[in-house]
Design a protein around this motif. Structure first.
Motif, mmCIF file in Angstrom:
data_model
loop_
_atom_site.group_PDB
_atom_site.id
_atom_site.type_symbol
_atom_site.label_atom_id
_atom_site.label_comp_id
_atom_site.label_asym_id
_atom_site.label_seq_id
_atom_site.Cartn_x
_atom_site.Cartn_y
_atom_site.Cartn_z
ATOM 1 N N VAL A 1 0.151 28.014 -0.006
ATOM 2 C CA VAL A 1 -0.817 27.160 0.674
ATOM 3 C C VAL A 1 -1.167 26.005 -0.251
ATOM 4 O O VAL A 1 -1.533 26.219 -1.413
ATOM 5 N N ALA A 2 -1.042 24.790 0.247
ATOM 6 C CA ALA A 2 -1.369 23.591 -0.530
ATOM 7 C C ALA A 2 -2.404 22.777 0.232
ATOM 8 O O ALA A 2 -2.389 22.735 1.474
ATOM 9 N N THR A 3 -3.310 22.135 -0.504
ATOM 10 C CA THR A 3 -4.382 21.364 0.127
ATOM 11 C C THR A 3 -4.434 19.963 -0.467
ATOM 12 O O THR A 3 -4.064 19.742 -1.615
ATOM 13 N N LEU A 4 -4.903 19.030 0.337
ATOM 14 C CA LEU A 4 -5.206 17.673 -0.117
ATOM 15 C C LEU A 4 -6.722 17.506 -0.112
ATOM 16 O O LEU A 4 -7.364 17.737 0.922
ATOM 17 N N PRO A 5 -7.324 17.130 -1.242
ATOM 18 C CA PRO A 5 -8.788 17.050 -1.306
ATOM 19 C C PRO A 5 -9.328 15.932 -0.430
ATOM 20 O O PRO A 5 -8.621 14.978 -0.078
ATOM 21 N N VAL A 6 -10.590 16.061 -0.096
ATOM 22 C CA VAL A 6 -11.269 15.046 0.711
ATOM 23 C C VAL A 6 -11.629 13.866 -0.184
ATOM 24 O O VAL A 6 -12.232 14.040 -1.244
#
Length: 782
Positions: free
Chosen positions: A720-725
């Protein structure tokens, strides 16, 4: 005459001799006379399979019993993997049993294997059920997997939730260093760990409430097969989703998924439930006999159907309106009003006790959080607790919680030892031990930064790393010495200060934590998906069911709303990428050209660009002036939680995201075009990839990693990979309060250093001008 008698004697004994062939296996003790097993009796069978042992017990002697009733099997470990690591590890959760299962004679089967460095003479594993110790065995399965079989004493199990605690104390064979404690592990075999219940009734569900006992399969997963004959009709979608949410809340298992089909091929076994949904006229062709009253009014009942199997839930009625009423009757058992105060998170199925929800300033004792007083004789002990924070938690940039630790360490513990605190596996505080000779710590304050807190459940771990002269020498047998070195007391406290509360959009962590903002929606949430594809409907039901578990209530949906009609409302879009409107993709920051390339490249062949880029960054770190700047950025982030984004006054809109070939699912969130709602898009290259991706995302381990404004999932390796806000909007969730606004401003200024400096500069200039003006009006003029 003597020869005749001898011949007759040989003939009489010949059948018995023929039944006992020559056996070259190892000698075994003679079997004792048959008698009831003593309560708590344990058997350790290295290298055996519990299922075969259970089957042997149900085999009747030829000619005496023609058909034997197999014991009902119930897997009880609700995780995809369970590893007890370190010198001390403990996990606790609850298992729901039906009255028939609780009353039946039962055995506990536990399969495991441990690291070769674990010393069996000094390592033990215990299992307790409702406070009664059922298993207490040495850990001795380094070569082959072993199985422990223990008889559960009568009256230990009861109908409803039963608390299970499994713990392991492990010591190294030869090494006394701190590093060696990371080599200690015992892995529980999920497929070989289960309850077995005697009697036919224990394997059947008689009441709808018995669905809480659906449990898990050999992989720790729970599956609901929803058979909806009229699935193609638009009127069936909302009831299907609502029933899925009610079943998910009723079972409340951590790894649930739904398979929706018109006919289906119902599976059977542990962790699987078959459900038939629809009007009586539609389901009549599926079931052998309609439930009584299905053609007259709403019905929700369990049936044993020859086609669909035993313990099948049938939800029906004369029409869809009656079906909705039957679903509402089920939902009343688990639903709660929209505005009701939520004081805890329902986590008992995978963590006991339920996690308390902290809505403001609070003080909790460790005993209230499930942490008991512990004494420890090893080198590294770790214990954890969990608390929840609401979706509008906004204190990550400045807030600090405090642990008032009651502990003690012995005289042999040397200075240089330390106590570490982790929040969600991120280091949050370190307290060195500087005093020799031992000490009792009474309410030792440990400041814990809240930068790693996120909406929903948060795990706080306290780890003590102990150094001694005996470990430095490491004499033979030193690893097994039992003198107590450290103790942590359940009178310790966690003090949470008051924190700012205001929601932000986008924020996918709020969905994973408490289902927000959709858990607060007071209207039917538009759910826009392709109802003609069973894979898409399955993904939609699985997603909404997981969101309902996070929210602690059912989230009503409206599946008939068009995408063009939700510009000012909350909405969820779930479809393959080619079916998502381009305007919706653009709104959430996803490139419209992704549908032509995403999914065409095999991930195992195409290198991962992001991973390769990070590897080269590590190789070149520190070389050249750019490397020095990069190192400085990393150091500022690790030490002061300051990034380059903190120096932006007006962050711009992030560039459109193009999914990589290795990502099988994408979740993106942004405000609606009129800034009146929140849009969340869940998409994948194909419908089948969408179903598998959502199934991976909604597993407990992956679900809690979702965050930022965009999250991708690689179903192949569960990554799982996320892009920060980078840019967000505030949404008020609390009544007007100057105290809350002060905390909001304090956190915002702490997160935006340049803005803080600008405000401070302007205020300084204003103060200087005011002071100059005041001084100019005072004194004597010449």
């Amino acid at each position: 005459m003597r020869s005749v008698w001898l011949l007759l004697l040989l003939l009489a004994t010949w059948p018995t001799a023929a039944q006992t062939p020559f056996d070259m296996s190892e000698e075994r003790p003679a079997a004792p006379p048959s008698q009831p097993p003593a309560p708590g009796a344990q058997t350790v069978l290295p290298g055996t399979t519990p299922s075969s042992a259970a089957g042997n017990r149900g085999t009747a002697e030829p000619g005496i019993q023609q058909a034997a009733i197999q014991p009902a099997k119930r897997h009880f470990i609700p995780f995809s993997e369970l590893v007890l690591s370190g010198e001390y590890a403990q996990r606790s959760w609850s298992v729901f049993l039906t009255p028939e299962q609780a009353d039946a004679a039962s055995e506990l089967h536990l399969g495991y294997q441990n690291a070769v460095v674990v010393a069996p003479e000094a390592s033990r594993m215990t299992v307790s059920i409702n406070g009664t110790k059922v298993v207490d065995e040495p850990i001795a399965a380094s070569d082959d997997a072993a199985d422990i079989v223990a008889t559960v004493p009568p009256k230990v199990l009861h109908a409803g939730l039963n608390d299970i605690v499994i713990s392991a104390v492990q010591r190294h064979r030869t090494d006394c260093t701190i590093q060696s404690t990371y080599e200690l592990w015992t892995q529980i075999d999920l497929a070989r760990s289960f309850f077995s219940f005697e009697g036919a009734e224990a394997g059947h569900w008689k009441r709808v409430e018995d669905l809480r006992a659906v449990g898990v399969d050999e992989n720790g997963a729970t599956t609901f097969n929803l058979i909806v004959p009229s699935m193609a009709q638009a009127v069936s979608t909302a009831p299907t989703v609502r029933l899925g949410e009610a079943l998910a809340l009723m079972a409340n298992m951590p790894n649930q998924s739904f398979e929706v089909s018109e006919t289906g091929s119902p599976a059977s076994g542990p962790g699987v439930a078959n459900v038939v949904l629809g009007p009586a006229a539609d389901i009549a062709k599926l079931v052998a006999r309609l439930p009584e009253g299905a053609e007259a009014g709403p019905v929700a009942t369990m049936v044993d159907d020859p086609k669909l199997g035993p313990s099948t839930l049938v939800v029906s009625g004369p029409n869809w309106q009656a079906v909705d009423t039957a679903i509402d009757d089920l939902a009343k058992q688990v639903d709660r009003p929209v505005g009701s105060l939520r004081t805890s998170l329902g986590t008992r199925s995978w963590r006991t006790p339920d996690v308390p929800m902290l809505l403001g300033a609070s003080t909790l004792k460790f005993s209230d959080l499930g942490v008991n007083t512990q004494e420890f004789s090893g080198r590294r002990i770790r214990t954890d607790l969990a608390v929840g924070v609401p979706s509008d938690f906004y204190a990550g940039a400045y807030g600090q919680a405090t642990i008032l630790l009651d502990a003690a360490y012995s005289a042999e513990v040397l200075p240089g030892s330390h106590i570490d605190v982790y929040v969600n596996d991120n280091i949050a505080a370190t307290v060195p031990i500087t005093t020799a000779g031992g000490e009792i710590l009474r309410h030792l304050p440990i400041k814990v930064t809240m930068r790693h807190f996120r909406p929903g459940e948060n795990t706080i771990a306290i780890e003590a790393v102990l150094l001694t002269e005996a470990d430095a020498i490491c004499a033979p047998g030193a690893t097994a010495q039992g003198a107590q070195r450290f103790a942590v007391f359940d009178t310790s406290e966690l003090v949470m200060p008051d924190f700012a509360r205001i929601a932000r959009i986008p924020d996918l962590a709020a969905i994973s934590g408490t289902g927000a903002p959709y858990s607060r929606t007071d209207y039917a949430l538009p759910l826009i998906m392709d109802r003609a594809q069973p894979e898409t409907v399955s993904a939609g039901v699985t997603l909404m069911a997981r969101m309902s578990v996070a929210a602690g209530r059912l989230i009503g949906v409206d599946s008939s709303t068009a995408a063009a009609a939700v510009s000012d409302r909350n909405a969820v879009f779930i479809s393959p990428l080619s079916q998502v409107p381009p305007a919706v993709l653009a709104q959430v920051g996803v490139s419209g050209n992704s549908s032509s390339t995403w999914g065409l490249v095999v991930a195992s062949i195409k290198p991962n660009t992001e991973t390769t880029f990070d590897e080269w960054r590590q190789k070149l770190r520190g070389s050249g002036w750019r490397g020095q700047i990069s190192s400085l950025e990393d150091w500022m982030g690790r030490t002061f939680n300051i990034s380059m984004d903190s120096f932006r006054i007006f962050p711009g809109r992030p560039a459109e995201y193009t999914p990589q070939g290795s990502a099988s699912l994408l979740v993106a969130q942004e405000t609606s075009p009129t800034v009146g709602g929140t849009w969340t898009v869940i998409t994948a290259p194909t419908a089948s990839a969408l179903r598998e991706g959502v199934r991976t995302l909604t597993q407990q381990r992956s679900w809690r990693q979702m965050g930022g404004h965009l999250t991708t999932v690689d179903s192949g390796d569960d990554k799982v990979a996320t892009l920060p806000v980078t840019r967000f909007s505030f949404v008020e969730t609390q009544p007007f309060s100057l105290s809350n606004y002060r905390l909001i401003v304090a956190n915002w200024l702490s997160a935006n250093a340049l803005s803080y400096a600008a405000v401070l500069t302007v205020l300084s200039i204003v103060l200087g001008l005011a002071t100059a003006g005041l001084l100019a009006s005072l004194g004597r003029r010449k």
